[in-house]
Design an enzyme around this catalytic site. Sequence first.
Site, short mmCIF file in Angstrom:
data_model
loop_
_atom_site.label_atom_id
_atom_site.label_comp_id
_atom_site.label_asym_id
_atom_site.label_seq_id
_atom_site.Cartn_x
_atom_site.Cartn_y
_atom_site.Cartn_z
N SER A 1 0.84 -1.21 0.00
CA SER A 1 0.00 0.00 0.00
C SER A 1 0.87 1.25 0.00
O SER A 1 0.62 2.19 -0.76
CB SER A 1 -0.89 0.04 1.24
OG SER A 1 -1.69 -1.09 1.28
N ALA A 2 1.88 1.28 0.87
CA ALA A 2 2.72 2.47 0.97
C ALA A 2 3.57 2.65 -0.28
O ALA A 2 3.66 3.75 -0.83
CB ALA A 2 3.61 2.38 2.22
N CYS B 1 -3.29 -3.52 11.71
CA CYS B 1 -4.73 -3.43 11.91
C CYS B 1 -5.17 -4.07 13.23
O CYS B 1 -5.75 -5.15 13.27
CB CYS B 1 -5.51 -4.07 10.75
SG CYS B 1 -7.24 -3.66 10.87
N CYS C 1 -9.38 2.83 12.03
CA CYS C 1 -9.77 1.42 12.09
C CYS C 1 -11.28 1.34 11.94
O CYS C 1 -12.01 1.63 12.89
CB CYS C 1 -9.34 0.85 13.44
SG CYS C 1 -9.74 -0.89 13.59
#
Length: 455
Positions: A53-54, A205, A386
């Site tokens: 993702s990053a 997460c 979250c």
Amino acid sequence: MSSSQLLVTTAACAARRSVITQLAPAAVRTFASVANVNPTTRNHKVVVVGGGSAGLTISHQLLRKGKFSQDDIAIVDPAEWHHYQPGWTLVGGGLKNKEQLRKPLKSLIDPKLRFYNTELASFSPDSNTVTLDNGDKLTYEHLVVVPGIKVDFNSIKGLQDALSNPDSGVSSIYGYDTCDKADRTIKALKGGQAIFTQPMGVVKCAGAPQKIMWLALDHWKKSGLYDPANPSSSPIHITFATGLPVMFGVPKYSAVLEKLRKERGVEGLFAHDLVEINGNDAVFSHGENQKLTRKFDLMHVTPKMGAHAFVKSSPLANEAGFVDVDEETLRHKKWKNVWSAGDASSLPTSKTAAAITAQAPVLVKNVLRSMRGKEADEEYDGYTSCPLLTEYGKVLLAEFKYGGVPKETFGKALRIDQAVPRRAFYHLKKDFFPWVYYKYMVKGTWGGPKGWLRD
Ligand code: UQ1
């Protein structure tokens, strides 16, 4: 499937880094370096280590600034697939198909970027160089280290075998191979003890270990197998066993989740860390040298996680193994042309894809500013989020910054309290975020709470 096959497939499929080197580093590296008798050196302006993702978000945001030519920016990642990992909880809850959440990593990389689909062997920040597994070297003006975190399926004795055994009730939404087993085992359970674990230490997460529990509870409630008002006489009993002392790290949301736990009759085993699975026994360590063994019929396990070995053993890492960056500028504390974000970084915030939406623009601005010889003065405030499923159709949208201080996007504008689970947030989580992620975020045009990015 044997446990080692399971590990290799799980890891090779992970968006971040193949675990082949973690299994047999010497063998893989020896083979690779023998294979390449003429190592070459290539020069790039920016090298991005990691296509998760990053890595994708940052490299495409950089590219969109219009300051880079063909191959100025390089991405290094050995993975074949990129996964939308926030969706794996939805797979565990029977709401998504895991195949639809992944795409070939190569297909997500703009042709203007140079893609090295290989492992990284080492970092040499003093000479602005990284070495690939085949011995080739890449030099850079700026280095962005974003390879993510390793989910360690070996961290709990007996976990690998239990996960790969189709007859065991053990599953995990933290792997591609095992996220759908969560759905199967939840639907198959007709009675007995269900345990949901969260380890001591850092996980990505941090809400996911209980999201899957709340979905399972709702499923059993609707099937008449669990009565929250009368849990002791229900066919199924539910325990949340966590290495942490509380339900969630942010007091505001933790209070709501603790209330839900009590109202719904879920047993809380706090400061209990799963260390071993032996048949249908789960062994937890707690306190000083104390052990507790519990029988289970179904168990959802969150493995321990930690820095990848190639980061941990590098000069870039802090003591815990994470890339040692300034909390606000995301710049390395020692090497001024090294940057990090996301799960691999030392940033003291919750590790989520939402956090990347806030970190990426800061990192990109600071890299560009320092390339122009300017002060890297853009600051990240620790934003992370979250979206916590509390039942089918409802999500509590926790959003907070450093210090566990709430920073709610819709709180002010809509005058609502995001700690109250809502249907609109459920659709954000289930439908909107997966869509915006692949269509915009990994292409560099999504700014999370800030909406779409303009150049
Ligand atoms: C977000 O942008 C995002 O990425 C697509 C998520 O999915 C992983 C999120 O969970 C969250 C919370 C955001 C933040 C965006 C808004 C609109 C709150």
